[in-house]
Design an enzyme around this catalytic site. Structure first.
Site, PDB file in Angstrom:
ATOM      1  N   HIS A  82      64.424 137.380 -29.186  1.00 17.38           N
ATOM      2  CA  HIS A  82      65.275 136.200 -28.986  1.00 17.38           C
ATOM      3  C   HIS A  82      66.577 136.535 -28.250  1.00 17.38           C
ATOM      4  O   HIS A  82      67.238 135.642 -27.722  1.00 17.38           O
ATOM      5  CB  HIS A  82      65.556 135.500 -30.322  1.00 17.38           C
ATOM      6  CG  HIS A  82      66.545 136.179 -31.209  1.00 17.38           C
ATOM      7  ND1 HIS A  82      66.172 136.954 -32.284  1.00 17.38           N
ATOM      8  CD2 HIS A  82      67.900 136.197 -31.213  1.00 17.38           C
ATOM      9  CE1 HIS A  82      67.249 137.403 -32.908  1.00 17.38           C
ATOM     10  NE2 HIS A  82      68.314 136.964 -32.262  1.00 17.38           N
ATOM     11  N   ASP A  90      59.369 139.343 -32.938  1.00  9.77           N
ATOM     12  CA  ASP A  90      60.739 139.192 -32.443  1.00  9.77           C
ATOM     13  C   ASP A  90      61.306 140.526 -31.953  1.00  9.77           C
ATOM     14  O   ASP A  90      62.453 140.865 -32.209  1.00  9.77           O
ATOM     15  CB  ASP A  90      61.659 138.593 -33.503  1.00  9.77           C
ATOM     16  CG  ASP A  90      63.003 138.139 -32.921  1.00  9.77           C
ATOM     17  OD1 ASP A  90      63.053 137.850 -31.708  1.00  9.77           O
ATOM     18  OD2 ASP A  90      63.999 138.085 -33.673  1.00  9.77           O
ATOM     19  N   ASN A  95      74.901 140.855 -33.601  1.00  9.08           N
ATOM     20  CA  ASN A  95      74.328 142.050 -34.227  1.00  9.08           C
ATOM     21  C   ASN A  95      72.819 142.130 -34.033  1.00  9.08           C
ATOM     22  O   ASN A  95      72.216 143.191 -34.245  1.00  9.08           O
ATOM     23  CB  ASN A  95      74.614 142.077 -35.732  1.00  9.08           C
ATOM     24  CG  ASN A  95      75.955 142.700 -36.070  1.00  9.08           C
ATOM     25  OD1 ASN A  95      76.833 142.044 -36.612  1.00  9.08           O
ATOM     26  ND2 ASN A  95      76.132 143.967 -35.733  1.00  9.08           N
ATOM     27  N   SER A  96      72.193 141.026 -33.643  1.00  9.59           N
ATOM     28  CA  SER A  96      70.742 141.002 -33.468  1.00  9.59           C
ATOM     29  C   SER A  96      70.297 142.086 -32.496  1.00  9.59           C
ATOM     30  O   SER A  96      70.820 142.200 -31.393  1.00  9.59           O
ATOM     31  CB  SER A  96      70.294 139.641 -32.931  1.00  9.59           C
ATOM     32  OG  SER A  96      70.481 138.630 -33.882  1.00  9.59           O
ATOM     33  N   GLY A 111      40.307 131.431 -32.420  1.00  8.25           N
ATOM     34  CA  GLY A 111      39.959 130.449 -31.399  1.00  8.25           C
ATOM     35  C   GLY A 111      39.915 129.039 -31.947  1.00  8.25           C
ATOM     36  O   GLY A 111      39.091 128.221 -31.520  1.00  8.25           O
TER      37      GLY A 111
END
Length: 422
Positions: A141, A171, A254-255, A313
């Site tokens: 992100h 992420d 801080n991510s 699927g």
């Protein structure tokens, strides 16, 4: 005479207080001198009012915290997400609010010739240097929707970075930069060996590069915490992630930065914090992706540019979104079944189709584990390696059935929708 006597008593009290205070201060210095810190003391001559001086007491402090920080700090970088900005054509009709259906009048668009502007900032960790290049792990992100990514090293050097690979499910993302100015890389520790209550550090750029290489300290609050992962577009819970919970201060920016143990090893990548729970504000609840998961993902990103996961699927929705009337009349479910996922569609030639799964079937188990929601199905499915075989349990026209399914279909190969299992 009485007045002078009162003044004398006050003076005596002041002198005694000063002596007591001096004794307390001296005792304090003695305790410091006997601690692990190296303290040099000296007697100071009392000075007159207005002539205060800085104390000449010197403390040479070295601790696990400072040692751990120094092992990692130069490997932590700021990551800048640059994007093309919306630009107005400059039509006066926009200023006065008179709309136009002509896309060239009063409209805004991303112009390819527009200058890139900073969209957001996060943190990253240099974990490997090879063949003149340095590799950085950060959060997906942090770099999402970027037109260009820049990295600011701990010494202030700004470098352009290229994307090696990204993975929205975990992420995580990997960047690559010129390694000429990279002197040191970080080391990953074993996140399975950590303990609740263990001291940790979080390093990064809270609120951006202006506060680069900030360090905060806390403890591990929980070794493994399962949290829901939500699709930002649809708001639907699409899976679950197992993360490290910490009370270490983690703020926007801080991510992508590291969570570090007292040996100076990276045991997690900081990814999010819980600021509120409904109407209740929350303090000290941050989360980090465990290092063992990080290493597994980044190795795949470097090798393949993506993470390959199995898919069935099919597209599905939670049974709880279906009315009780439809559960009975359309799905023909027994009244005892109140959780699971409903198959909304099945792609042709999918592994689910080959296993006998069809529209309106309700999946309640996979590999012997209960499937109560879409999140459960994602989490269990993604735990399998490609080409694995597992058993799926489902209701078809009210009857419980079981079938073996071989997971040969990759999530990237299936027709993805907001309800897709991949």
């Amino acid at each position: 005479m009485n007045q002078n006597s009162g003044l004398m008593k006050t003076a005596i009290v002041a002198v005694i207080s000063a002596l007591i205070g001096g004794g307390a201060a001296y005792a304090g210095f003695s305790r410091l001198g006997n601690s692990a810190n190296d303290v040099t003391t000296a007697t100071q001559t009392p000075t007159k009012a207005g002539a205060t001086k800085i104390s000449n007491v010197k403390v040479n402090s070295s601790s696990q915290t400072t040692t751990a920080f120094q092992k990692v700090n130069t490997s932590v970088v700021s990551v800048v997400n640059l994007q093309k900005q919306q630009q107005s054509t400059g039509d006066l009709s926009e200023l006065f609010g008179s709309g136009s259906t002509n896309s060239n009048n009063g409209s805004s668009s991303k112009s390819s010739s527009s200058d890139l502007e900073e969209s957001s900032e996060g943190s990253g960790l240099i974990y490997e240097k090879k063949d003149g290049k340095a590799y950085i792990v950060t959060n997906n992100h942090v770099v999402a929707d970027s037109d260009k990514v820049e990295v600011i090293l701990s010494d202030g050097t700004k470098l352009e970075a290229s994307l090696v690979g990204t993975d929205a499910v975990s992420d995580l993302a990997v960047l690559k930069i010129d390694g000429a100015k990279v002197k040191k890389t970080a080391t990953f520790g074993d996140s399975d060996s950590i303990k609740a209550g263990e001291s940790v550090l979080a390093i990064g750029s809270p609120l951006g590069s202006e506060y680069a290489t900030s360090v905060t300290q806390g403890i591990i609050s929980a070794k493994k915490r399962t949290i829901d992962v939500t699709d930002e577009t649809t708001g639907q819970t699409t899976g679950q992630a197992t993360v490290i919970q910490t009370d270490t201060a983690i703020n926007p920016g801080n991510s992508g930065g590291p969570l570090v143990n007292m040996a100076g090893q990276v045991i997690g990548i900081n990814s999010m914090k819980l600021a509120s729970n409904g109407e209740t504000s929350v303090e000290g609840m941050g989360f980090a992706i465990p290092s063992n998961e990080v290493v597994k993902i980044i190795n795949q990103l470097v090798a393949n540019g993506k993470v390959v996961r199995p898919a069935l699927g099919i597209s599905v929705i939670d049974l709880t979104n279906i009315s009780s009337t439809q559960q009975s009349s359309v799905l023909k479910l027994p009244s005892s079944v109140n959780s699971g996922v409903v198959v909304a569609s099945v792609t042709s030639s999918s592994v689910a189709k080959k296993a006998g799964i069809s529209k309106y079937d309700v999946i309640v188990g996979l590999g012997g584990k209960t499937v109560s929601s879409v999140a459960d199905l994602h989490t269990i499915l993604y735990s399998y390696a490609m080409n694995s075989t597992t058993e799926i349990q489902y209701y078809h026209n009210g009857s419980l059935k079981k079938a073996n399914v071989k997971l040969t279909q990759a999530a990237s190969d299936s027709t993805a929708t907001s309800k897709q299992t991949n």
